[in-house]
Design an enzyme around this catalytic site. Structure first.
Site, PDB file in Angstrom:
ATOM      1  N   ARG A 187      14.449  -3.621  -0.847  1.00 20.89           N
ATOM      2  CA  ARG A 187      15.491  -3.812  -1.859  1.00 20.89           C
ATOM      3  C   ARG A 187      15.856  -2.520  -2.584  1.00 20.89           C
ATOM      4  NH1 ARG A 187      11.883  -7.473  -5.965  1.00 20.89           N
ATOM      5  NH2 ARG A 187      10.334  -5.938  -6.576  1.00 20.89           N
ATOM      6  N   ASN A 258       3.793  -1.228   1.129  1.00 21.63           N
ATOM      7  CA  ASN A 258       3.192  -0.156   0.331  1.00 21.63           C
ATOM      8  C   ASN A 258       1.870  -0.566  -0.327  1.00 21.63           C
ATOM      9  OD1 ASN A 258       3.458   2.586  -0.158  1.00 21.63           O
ATOM     10  ND2 ASN A 258       4.309   2.276  -2.219  1.00 21.63           N
ATOM     11  N   SER A 311      12.550   3.108  -5.636  1.00 22.62           N
ATOM     12  CA  SER A 311      13.260   2.993  -6.906  1.00 22.62           C
ATOM     13  C   SER A 311      12.687   1.781  -7.645  1.00 22.62           C
ATOM     14  CB  SER A 311      14.779   2.851  -6.699  1.00 22.62           C
ATOM     15  OG  SER A 311      15.134   1.541  -6.369  1.00 22.62           O
ATOM     16  N   TYR A 364       0.340   1.718 -13.243  1.00 26.46           N
ATOM     17  CA  TYR A 364      -0.624   0.616 -13.149  1.00 26.46           C
ATOM     18  C   TYR A 364      -1.414   0.817 -11.860  1.00 26.46           C
ATOM     19  CZ  TYR A 364       2.729  -1.159  -9.763  1.00 26.46           C
ATOM     20  OH  TYR A 364       3.566  -1.278  -8.683  1.00 26.46           O
ATOM     21  N   GLU A 386      10.238   7.624  -7.594  1.00 22.26           N
ATOM     22  CA  GLU A 386      10.974   6.435  -8.035  1.00 22.26           C
ATOM     23  C   GLU A 386      12.314   6.899  -8.587  1.00 22.26           C
ATOM     24  OE1 GLU A 386      10.066   3.270  -7.814  1.00 22.26           O
ATOM     25  OE2 GLU A 386       7.883   3.304  -7.535  1.00 22.26           O
TER      26      GLU A 386
HETATM   27 ZN   LIG Z   1       9.041   0.587  -4.056  1.00 21.80          ZN
END
Ligand SMILES: [Zn+2]
Length: 432
Positions: A187, A258, A311, A364, A386
């Site tokens: 996404r 990931n 992102s 985190y 990101e």
């Molecule tokens: Zn990601």
């Protein structure tokens, strides 16, 4: 060819629907201490099974997507726990429709403006088929610089192809390799702006001869093709791959790629198939992560920098996701700052500055990330970037992409990649 494909794909885009998100809201929430943090994750992820878009920290809010039928319970639970929250988007479907309209208009404008395409114009979101066709085209037209490599096959059977870009056909061991991949999380569409822009500036319109002459590049634009296509055709917010056979009647599918790499696998991720951060049946159980693994393993002696483009949030993150620091953490931080500063110098003023840090400590804890595995096998400079996905002033948020921002995203990220690449060029030479 491109034009015909564009128009054909556009028809399916324009009529795609976002009904599953009707009435879903995006909330910001704040945690004041470690205890609240634990409570909120338990409630949002384990109890309500919600999709947390960004994680809260000492000076930043978290963001969570809440479907219509979970809103009442969400509000009840957070109030009970004394956690502050507010809706920032009342109905995300409206923003999905806006994004679709903006992207469709951008596609139409481009396809009617250009008759023949030597390069993709960098101001729209491309479908998987278009990116694939573009890579074939580049390999054919720039045989002295570009090699198309098939790295493997996705769960649903699509080829996972990448480009090797080199003036010496990858034969010169005195050159370092920089490896950039995007769309591991399907996404996070803006990621393709970074990889396609890099390809453009290395192959089609090179203005920095040192970068192509002194460095070899591996660029993998679509690391998760099945998920990416699904995010266009069915569910815009699909993050994982499309692995089936994991759950009764396939009520839940997909592995968070990931979280599937082999570093501290399974320790800071979910073993529940339905969760967004489900780590899969085992490390490298997924054909998509095996592709990255094989590239890293094959070229680990020469890959000096690995960048996995995600992102959103404007972060340069380095290993390890568990919060443990690798021996070269100070260098990682230093080069991370070079990358972040180079982007900040040319970014839009409406978007926030990049923040650099260890991902586990800054954001985190997580495990099984691609950048962790790259560092583990010896790649000195390994990062997860990101990107922001939108202009700070626009009417869409989170993962949604404003076409007016795509060229800028490619340009500014390339400034960061260049800064990192030039640093690691020197560090590679000194190391040898
Ligand atoms: Zn990601």
């Amino acid at each position: 060819m491109f034009r015909v494909l564009t128009v054909f794909l556009l028809i399916s885009v324009v009529y795609a629907k976002h009904e599953i998100y009707e009435g879903a809201s995006v909330y910001e929430f704040e945690v004041e201490n470690e205890t609240q943090s634990k409570i909120v994750y338990y409630m949002l992820q384990d109890q309500l099974g919600l999709d947390i878009w960004s994680h809260p920290g000492p000076s930043r809010s978290g963001m969570v997507l809440v479907p219509k039928n979970s809103k009442e319970e969400f509000a009840y639970k957070l109030k009970l726990a004394g956690i502050k929250f507010r809706a920032t988007v009342d109905n995300i479907k409206e923003q999905l429709d806006i994004e679709e309209r903006l992207l469709a208009t951008a596609s139409l404008r481009i396809s009617s403006d250009s008759s023949s395409k030597a390069a993709l114009t960098l101001d729209r979101v491309y479908r998987w088929e278009e990116i694939e066709e573009y890579m074939v085209h580049l390999a054919r037209n720039y045989p002295d610089k570009v090699t198309l490599v098939n790295g493997g096959t996705s769960f649903e059977g699509r080829p996972i192809n990448y480009l090797r870009i080199s003036t010496t056909n990858f034969q010169d061991p005195s050159k370092p390799v920089v490896f950039v991949q995007s769309l591991l999380h399907s996404r996070e569409w803006i990621g393709q702006a970074a990889t396609l822009y890099a390809i453009e500036k290395l192959v089609v319109n090179n203005t920095d001869s040192d970068l192509i002459n002194d460095i070899d590049w591996i660029i993998l634009p679509t690391a998760n093709p099945d998920g990416y296509i699904f995010s266009h055709n069915s569910d815009r917010f699909w993050r994982k791959n499309r692995k089936t056979g994991l759950f009764i009647a396939d009520l839940c599918v997909g592995v968070d790629l990931n979280r599937n790499y082999d570093y501290a696998w399974g320790t800071e991720s979910s073993d529940a198939v339905c969760e967004e951060n489900f780590h899969g049946p085992g490390p490298f159980s997924e054909p998509e992560t095996a592709v990255t693994k094989n590239i890293l393993d094959e070229h680990k002696d020469r890959i000096e920098m690995f960048l996995d483009i995600h992102s959103f949030g404007s972060y340069v993150l380095y290993p390890y996701g568990t919060g443990e620091l690798p021996p070269n953490a100070l260098d990682l931080n230093l080069v991370g700052v070079l990358i972040g500063d180079a982007i900040d110098a040319v970014k839009l003023s409406a978007n926030k500055n990049y923040t650099v840090g260890n991902s586990g400590l800054l954001l985190y804890p997580s495990s099984g990330g691609s950048d962790d595995y790259a560092r583990k096998v010896g790649i000195p400079y390994s990062y997860c970037l990101e990107l922001p996905a939108f202009r700070g002033s626009s009417s869409i948020t989170g993962f949604l992409v404003d076409p007016e921002f795509i060229a800028q995203a490619g340009y500014e990220t390339w400034e960061g990649i260049k800064a990192g690449a030039r640093y690691v060029l020197d560090s590679y030479k000194m190391r040898r």
